[in-house]
Every structure is written in structure tokens, then in C-alpha cells.
Design an enzyme around this catalytic site. Structure first.
Site, PDB file in Angstrom:
ATOM      1  N   ALA A  10       0.808  -1.225   0.000  1.00 25.88           N
ATOM      2  CA  ALA A  10       0.000   0.000   0.000  1.00 25.88           C
ATOM      3  C   ALA A  10       0.838   1.271   0.000  1.00 25.88           C
ATOM      4  O   ALA A  10       0.316   2.350  -0.281  1.00 25.88           O
ATOM      5  CB  ALA A  10      -0.951   0.009   1.204  1.00 25.88           C
ATOM      6  N   SER A  11       2.132   1.164   0.283  1.00 25.33           N
ATOM      7  CA  SER A  11       2.986   2.355   0.240  1.00 25.33           C
ATOM      8  C   SER A  11       3.558   2.592  -1.151  1.00 25.33           C
ATOM      9  O   SER A  11       4.211   3.602  -1.396  1.00 25.33           O
ATOM     10  CB  SER A  11       4.126   2.238   1.255  1.00 25.33           C
ATOM     11  OG  SER A  11       4.963   1.140   0.942  1.00 25.33           O
ATOM     12  N   GLY A  12       3.323   1.661  -2.086  1.00 29.21           N
ATOM     13  CA  GLY A  12       3.794   1.828  -3.451  1.00 29.21           C
ATOM     14  C   GLY A  12       2.829   2.656  -4.275  1.00 29.21           C
ATOM     15  O   GLY A  12       1.697   2.929  -3.870  1.00 29.21           O
ATOM     16  N   GLY A  13       3.270   3.058  -5.459  1.00 29.05           N
ATOM     17  CA  GLY A  13       2.457   3.940  -6.296  1.00 29.05           C
ATOM     18  C   GLY A  13       1.106   3.356  -6.654  1.00 29.05           C
ATOM     19  O   GLY A  13       0.072   4.026  -6.549  1.00 29.05           O
ATOM     20  N   TYR A 148      11.709 -11.784 -12.761  1.00 22.55           N
ATOM     21  CA  TYR A 148      10.478 -11.026 -12.503  1.00 22.55           C
ATOM     22  C   TYR A 148       9.354 -11.533 -13.397  1.00 22.55           C
ATOM     23  O   TYR A 148       8.219 -11.743 -12.934  1.00 22.55           O
ATOM     24  CB  TYR A 148      10.734  -9.544 -12.745  1.00 22.55           C
ATOM     25  CG  TYR A 148       9.543  -8.647 -12.516  1.00 22.55           C
ATOM     26  CD1 TYR A 148       9.101  -8.358 -11.224  1.00 22.55           C
ATOM     27  CD2 TYR A 148       8.858  -8.080 -13.586  1.00 22.55           C
ATOM     28  CE1 TYR A 148       8.006  -7.528 -11.009  1.00 22.55           C
ATOM     29  CE2 TYR A 148       7.768  -7.246 -13.389  1.00 22.55           C
ATOM     30  CZ  TYR A 148       7.347  -6.976 -12.096  1.00 22.55           C
ATOM     31  OH  TYR A 148       6.260  -6.156 -11.884  1.00 22.55           O
TER      32      TYR A 148
END
Length: 240
Positions: A10-13, A148
Site C-alpha cells: 500500500a505504500s507503493g504507487g 520477474y
């Protein structure tokens, strides 16, 4: 009756915009983060000022211990959105085994563990939903992002299989596959490199995090009540 949604990363863009969208639509939120404490505190204050109930949970999802801890903090749950993750850029022969393990744990094993523990709670919900934010590279693969691409592809396989297993319980499981999105994850690219990427996209621009959030909300909402096991590509026509 309150509806609780978990948003990891939730702290990511992208995670931040998903949290804003869900709060705007009346959801109460569990916001998982690892190192972005200041960002989460600001986001929590912002959302609480709009009347949302927000519970911030610090957990390191690159470890099984972090996944177990996060699971233990979830009580009522109707939606789970997995938006956390990091990319890794290198030639395949140069990636270390430790980095492979971290990517697998963060993107695949931890979400699997958390969802497994959450299924009994989701079964009690009115319209339960699970959404994994995968990637265009999980669909097409990318050179210099082999590991990835692999874990993002595994997320898609997991979604397709789990959706079939949980459909009799009315728990829907879907994935969103963003293309190039203008978030801090793109900060390693120069403006010139971003312009080159945008020129390769039929719509001629990078995506915005809010556009991914809208897609996540759609597949989580009653409007998508008969949609499960699907991968919604939000990529501006790139690699279709």
C-alpha cells in the site's frame, strides 16, 4: 455492515491509488507495508479524514514469517488485493540465488500463504474477491527481467487454478496485468528512456496508477460478479 479489504504494497504507487479508490467506495482497509512507514502514515491520515477505517500493518513479505504475521492480523475480510512487489533488472546469468528466492517469496509464496489462511474469512463474506496485480511481463516475458517475468507468470497461473477451486464458494479470483505505469518503480529509467517506451505503446503514453486502481476496483465489485479466473490487461495496447 463494514467491508474489509487487504491491500498489500500500500505504500507503493499502485497500492496507494488502489487504497484511495477502495476507501472512496466505502471500504475499510488493512494496509500492508514494509519500509514506507511515513508514506503509510500520511495515507492513513488522508483516508481517515474521509471517514474510512484504516489499519496499517508492517510486515516483510519477503519472508514466510512476515506472511504468517500479516495473516494473524486479519479478522473480517471480503477482498484481498496483492499489489506489493519489486522488479529486478539484470541478465539472467547474473542474478543471485538469494534474489530469486526473495522474488518468489514476495510475489508468489507469501500471497499464496495469506490467501490460504484467509479463505475461511472470505467464505463468510457477501461478495468475496481476490485480485493479484501481475504484469504485462507475466504474459509476454521480458529480457533482462527473466526472474520477474517468471514470478509474475506464476501469479497468473495461480489465479487461473485457484479461481476454479474457489468458484463453488463464490470467491472470485482475478489478476490485473499492468503495462508500463508511471510510478516510482520507473524511476530508474531516464526521461529519454521513458519517452522511448511511451513511443512503443499504441496509446503513446505510460499508464497512471489510478487507471490500475480503477481496474482493480472493477474486478472486485459486484459489476464483475460473473468474472473469475481472468487476467485484465491494462497496458494501452502494448504487446496485445
Amino acid at each position: 455492515m463494514k467491508r474489509y479489504a487487504l491491500v498489500t504494497g500500500a505504500s507503493g504507487g499502485i497500492g496507494e491509488e488502489i487504497s484511495r479508490k477502495l476507501a472512496k467506495e466505502g471500504w475499510s482497509l488493512y494496509l500492508q507495508y514494509y519500509q514506507g512507514r511515513e508514506k503509510i502514515e500520511r495515507l492513513q491520515q488522508e483516508l481517515e479524514e474521509t471517514g474510512a477505517e484504516v489499519i496499517a500493518i508492517q510486515a516483510d513479505l519477503t519472508s514466510s514469517a512476515g506472511a504468517h504475521f500479516l495473516s494473524s492480523q486479519l479478522f473480517s475480510l471480503e477482498a484481498a488485493v496483492f499489489a506489493g512487489g519489486t522488479a529486478h533488472y539484470s541478465l539472467f546469468q547474473e542474478i543471485e540465488e538469494e534474489e530469486m528466492d526473495k522474488l518468489w517469496q514476495l510475489h508468489v509464496k507469501s500471497p499464496m500463504m495469506i490467501i490460504q489462511k484467509a479463505i475461511p474469512k472470505l467464505r463468510k463474506a457477501v461478495s468475496p474477491s481476490v485480485v493479484l496485480v501481475s504484469s504485462i511481463w507475466g504474459q509476454t516475458g521480458a529480457a533482462c527481467e527473466v526472474a520477474y517475468s517468471t514470478v509474475k507468470g506464476a501469479q497468473i497461473a495461480f489465479v487461473k487454478a485457484l479461481a476454479k477451486e474457489l468458484a463453488p464458494s463464490s470467491i472470485r479470483v482475478n489478476a490485473i496485468a499492468p503495462g508500463a505505469v508511471n510510478t516510482p518503480m520507473m524511476a530508474q529509467f531516464s526521461p529519454e528512456e521513458k519517452a522511448e517506451i511511451a513511443a512503443d505503446i499504441p496509446m503513446g503514453r505510460l499508464g497512471a496508477a489510478r487507471e490500475i486502481a480503477e481496474a482493480v476496483y472493477f474486478v472486485s465489485s459486484p459489476a464483475a460478479s460473473y468474472i473469475t479466473g481472468q487476467v485484465l490487461a491494462v497496458n494501452g495496447g502494448w504487446y496485445t
